[in-house]
Motif scaffolding. Sequence first.
Motif, PDB file in Angstrom:
ATOM      1  N   ALA A 146      63.914  59.121   0.438  1.00  0.00           N
ATOM      2  CA  ALA A 146      64.505  59.036  -0.896  1.00  0.00           C
ATOM      3  C   ALA A 146      66.000  59.314  -0.727  1.00  0.00           C
ATOM      4  CB  ALA A 146      63.870  60.071  -1.820  1.00  0.00           C
ATOM      5  N   ALA A 147      66.826  58.615  -1.481  1.00  0.00           N
ATOM      6  CA  ALA A 147      68.272  58.747  -1.323  1.00  0.00           C
ATOM      7  C   ALA A 147      68.746  60.190  -1.479  1.00  0.00           C
ATOM      8  CB  ALA A 147      68.996  57.852  -2.319  1.00  0.00           C
ATOM      9  N   ALA A 148      68.035  60.981  -2.276  1.00  0.00           N
ATOM     10  CA  ALA A 148      68.445  62.366  -2.522  1.00  0.00           C
ATOM     11  C   ALA A 148      68.023  63.328  -1.411  1.00  0.00           C
ATOM     12  CB  ALA A 148      67.866  62.848  -3.850  1.00  0.00           C
ATOM     13  N   ASN A 149      67.249  62.848  -0.451  1.00  0.00           N
ATOM     14  CA  ASN A 149      66.749  63.712   0.622  1.00  0.00           C
ATOM     15  C   ASN A 149      67.863  64.014   1.617  1.00  0.00           C
ATOM     16  OD1 ASN A 149      65.447  64.849   2.872  1.00  0.00           O
ATOM     17  ND2 ASN A 149      63.594  63.668   2.518  1.00  0.00           N
ATOM     18  N   GLU A 150      68.228  65.291   1.733  1.00  0.00           N
ATOM     19  CA  GLU A 150      69.348  65.676   2.594  1.00  0.00           C
ATOM     20  C   GLU A 150      69.064  65.478   4.074  1.00  0.00           C
ATOM     21  OE1 GLU A 150      70.383  69.761   2.566  1.00  0.00           O
ATOM     22  OE2 GLU A 150      68.378  70.463   3.101  1.00  0.00           O
ATOM     23  N   GLN A 151      67.798  65.320   4.460  1.00  0.00           N
ATOM     24  CA  GLN A 151      67.484  65.165   5.882  1.00  0.00           C
ATOM     25  C   GLN A 151      68.161  63.941   6.481  1.00  0.00           C
ATOM     26  OE1 GLN A 151      63.310  65.345   6.851  1.00  0.00           O
ATOM     27  NE2 GLN A 151      63.658  65.178   9.041  1.00  0.00           N
ATOM     28  N   SER A 152      68.369  62.927   5.649  1.00  0.00           N
ATOM     29  CA  SER A 152      68.994  61.701   6.151  1.00  0.00           C
ATOM     30  C   SER A 152      70.412  61.945   6.665  1.00  0.00           C
ATOM     31  CB  SER A 152      69.021  60.632   5.058  1.00  0.00           C
ATOM     32  OG  SER A 152      69.828  61.054   3.965  1.00  0.00           O
ATOM     33  N   LYS A 153      71.040  63.031   6.227  1.00  0.00           N
ATOM     34  CA  LYS A 153      72.406  63.328   6.659  1.00  0.00           C
ATOM     35  C   LYS A 153      72.463  63.888   8.075  1.00  0.00           C
ATOM     36  CE  LYS A 153      73.803  64.475   1.919  1.00  0.00           C
ATOM     37  NZ  LYS A 153      74.287  65.554   1.024  1.00  0.00           N
ATOM     38  N   PHE A 154      71.301  64.275   8.617  1.00  0.00           N
ATOM     39  CA  PHE A 154      71.292  64.953   9.913  1.00  0.00           C
ATOM     40  C   PHE A 154      70.579  64.176  11.017  1.00  0.00           C
ATOM     41  CE2 PHE A 154      71.415  68.066   6.484  1.00  0.00           C
ATOM     42  CZ  PHE A 154      72.558  68.794   6.816  1.00  0.00           C
ATOM     43  N   ILE A 155      69.879  63.107  10.676  1.00  0.00           N
ATOM     44  CA  ILE A 155      69.038  62.447  11.685  1.00  0.00           C
ATOM     45  C   ILE A 155      69.832  61.673  12.732  1.00  0.00           C
ATOM     46  CG2 ILE A 155      66.999  62.310  10.210  1.00  0.00           C
ATOM     47  CD1 ILE A 155      67.684  59.373   9.725  1.00  0.00           C
ATOM     48  N   GLU A 156      71.105  61.384  12.469  1.00  0.00           N
ATOM     49  CA  GLU A 156      71.908  60.685  13.474  1.00  0.00           C
ATOM     50  C   GLU A 156      72.611  61.656  14.415  1.00  0.00           C
ATOM     51  OE1 GLU A 156      73.278  56.435  11.738  1.00  0.00           O
ATOM     52  OE2 GLU A 156      74.389  58.124  10.897  1.00  0.00           O
ATOM     53  N   GLU A 157      72.577  62.936  14.090  1.00  0.00           N
ATOM     54  CA  GLU A 157      73.330  63.923  14.859  1.00  0.00           C
ATOM     55  C   GLU A 157      72.610  64.406  16.112  1.00  0.00           C
ATOM     56  OE1 GLU A 157      74.373  67.120  12.289  1.00  0.00           O
ATOM     57  OE2 GLU A 157      75.614  65.876  10.957  1.00  0.00           O
ATOM     58  N   SER A 158      71.279  64.424  16.076  1.00  0.00           N
ATOM     59  CA  SER A 158      70.540  64.985  17.208  1.00  0.00           C
ATOM     60  C   SER A 158      69.162  64.332  17.322  1.00  0.00           C
ATOM     61  CB  SER A 158      70.386  66.497  17.045  1.00  0.00           C
ATOM     62  OG  SER A 158      69.679  66.784  15.855  1.00  0.00           O
ATOM     63  N   ILE A 159      68.430  64.725  18.339  1.00  0.00           N
ATOM     64  CA  ILE A 159      67.077  64.223  18.545  1.00  0.00           C
ATOM     65  C   ILE A 159      66.166  64.716  17.427  1.00  0.00           C
ATOM     66  CG2 ILE A 159      65.069  64.285  20.071  1.00  0.00           C
ATOM     67  CD1 ILE A 159      67.337  62.666  21.213  1.00  0.00           C
ATOM     68  N   SER A 160      65.350  63.822  16.895  1.00  0.00           N
ATOM     69  CA  SER A 160      64.329  64.182  15.916  1.00  0.00           C
ATOM     70  C   SER A 160      62.948  64.008  16.546  1.00  0.00           C
ATOM     71  CB  SER A 160      64.448  63.316  14.662  1.00  0.00           C
ATOM     72  OG  SER A 160      65.613  63.612  13.930  1.00  0.00           O
ATOM     73  N   LEU A 161      61.970  64.575  15.893  1.00  0.00           N
ATOM     74  CA  LEU A 161      60.589  64.492  16.352  1.00  0.00           C
ATOM     75  C   LEU A 161      59.724  63.929  15.227  1.00  0.00           C
ATOM     76  CD1 LEU A 161      58.047  65.249  18.072  1.00  0.00           C
ATOM     77  CD2 LEU A 161      58.273  67.575  17.148  1.00  0.00           C
ATOM     78  N   VAL A 162      58.939  62.895  15.548  1.00  0.00           N
ATOM     79  CA  VAL A 162      57.976  62.354  14.591  1.00  0.00           C
ATOM     80  C   VAL A 162      56.577  62.686  15.115  1.00  0.00           C
ATOM     81  CG1 VAL A 162      57.117  60.310  13.406  1.00  0.00           C
ATOM     82  CG2 VAL A 162      59.551  60.482  13.968  1.00  0.00           C
ATOM     83  N   ILE A 163      55.778  63.351  14.269  1.00  0.00           N
ATOM     84  CA  ILE A 163      54.439  63.780  14.671  1.00  0.00           C
ATOM     85  C   ILE A 163      53.378  62.949  13.950  1.00  0.00           C
ATOM     86  CG2 ILE A 163      52.787  65.676  14.706  1.00  0.00           C
ATOM     87  CD1 ILE A 163      55.106  67.614  14.869  1.00  0.00           C
ATOM     88  N   PHE A 164      52.569  62.247  14.738  1.00  0.00           N
ATOM     89  CA  PHE A 164      51.408  61.509  14.235  1.00  0.00           C
ATOM     90  C   PHE A 164      50.181  62.337  14.593  1.00  0.00           C
ATOM     91  CE2 PHE A 164      54.738  58.521  15.319  1.00  0.00           C
ATOM     92  CZ  PHE A 164      54.766  57.630  14.260  1.00  0.00           C
ATOM     93  N   SER A 165      49.432  62.784  13.604  1.00  0.00           N
ATOM     94  CA  SER A 165      48.339  63.701  13.901  1.00  0.00           C
ATOM     95  C   SER A 165      47.155  63.503  12.961  1.00  0.00           C
ATOM     96  CB  SER A 165      48.824  65.148  13.792  1.00  0.00           C
ATOM     97  OG  SER A 165      47.835  66.045  14.199  1.00  0.00           O
ATOM     98  N   GLU A 166      46.119  62.919  13.489  1.00  0.00           N
ATOM     99  CA  GLU A 166      44.861  62.711  12.795  1.00  0.00           C
ATOM    100  C   GLU A 166      44.068  61.737  13.653  1.00  0.00           C
ATOM    101  OE1 GLU A 166      43.624  61.668   8.259  1.00  0.00           O
ATOM    102  OE2 GLU A 166      45.505  62.740   8.571  1.00  0.00           O
ATOM    103  N   PRO A 167      42.767  61.801  13.664  1.00  0.00           N
ATOM    104  CA  PRO A 167      41.851  62.696  12.965  1.00  0.00           C
ATOM    105  C   PRO A 167      41.682  64.030  13.693  1.00  0.00           C
ATOM    106  CG  PRO A 167      40.628  61.111  14.247  1.00  0.00           C
ATOM    107  CD  PRO A 167      42.081  60.759  14.422  1.00  0.00           C
ATOM    108  N   HIS A 168      40.969  64.964  13.044  1.00  0.00           N
ATOM    109  CA  HIS A 168      40.755  66.295  13.610  1.00  0.00           C
ATOM    110  C   HIS A 168      39.497  66.892  12.997  1.00  0.00           C
ATOM    111  CE1 HIS A 168      42.091  68.125   9.827  1.00  0.00           C
ATOM    112  NE2 HIS A 168      42.974  67.142   9.778  1.00  0.00           N
ATOM    113  N   ALA A 169      38.979  67.943  13.633  1.00  0.00           N
ATOM    114  CA  ALA A 169      37.749  68.562  13.111  1.00  0.00           C
ATOM    115  C   ALA A 169      37.545  69.955  13.688  1.00  0.00           C
ATOM    116  CB  ALA A 169      36.536  67.695  13.441  1.00  0.00           C
ATOM    117  N   TYR A 170      37.021  70.833  12.862  1.00  0.00           N
ATOM    118  CA  TYR A 170      36.565  72.154  13.304  1.00  0.00           C
ATOM    119  C   TYR A 170      35.314  71.962  14.152  1.00  0.00           C
ATOM    120  CZ  TYR A 170      34.202  76.710  12.927  1.00  0.00           C
ATOM    121  OH  TYR A 170      33.555  77.888  13.189  1.00  0.00           O
TER     122      TYR A 170
END
Length: 202
Positions: A58-82
């Motif tokens: 979303a344009a108002a999300n401040e995270q977009s101002k920092f993603i070009e400055e350093s390495i980011s991490l994207v986590i894909f996580s599913e499925p899972h179970a107890y």
Amino acid sequence: MFIPDIFKFEDWEEKIAFIKQYSFASIITVKDGLPIATHLPFAIDDSSEKLILTSHFAAANEQSKFIEESISLVIFSEPHAYISPTHYDKIESVPTWDYITVHAYGKAKIISDENMKYKALEKMIMSYEQSYKEQWDNLPDKFKKSMMRGITAFEFEVTDLQGQKKLSQNKTEIERERIADHLEKSDQTVEKQLSPYLKSTI
């Protein structure tokens, strides 16, 4: 990511298939020494030598101002179970959790060109609902431009893709069969989806 040898998930094509199937993920970026995160759907493009993830804030999300400055991490996580110790042969057993996760490290680039931004949106449409493309094409330009002003689109070039499959590989084949059968009968979707992965280890 800490990955014990027994749980390593190394097959590249299988990791790509996994993140395409479970493509709603969390992107984490550091701001002033603290992690910030947003949960987003991603379009995954592995058609070239580079693995590119596309999404938008979303344009108002401040995270977009920092993603070009350093390495980011994207986590894909599913499925899972107890996993209950009742599935194990030994009484001296404790509960655990089985899961699959893939971590994508890389640097993001904001898409500022309007044509490229438009193409990024179309990539998302084609990834999630191709039938919507006709409706999108027929929407008024004024409406589409208004929608595009409300987002910050970006591309994320993956430089490292780490995976882990914790699927009771440290248990016996009989125990894993027992767990897989239990998960297959579950009324929880994420547990049921884990069952075939567990069966693949048997």
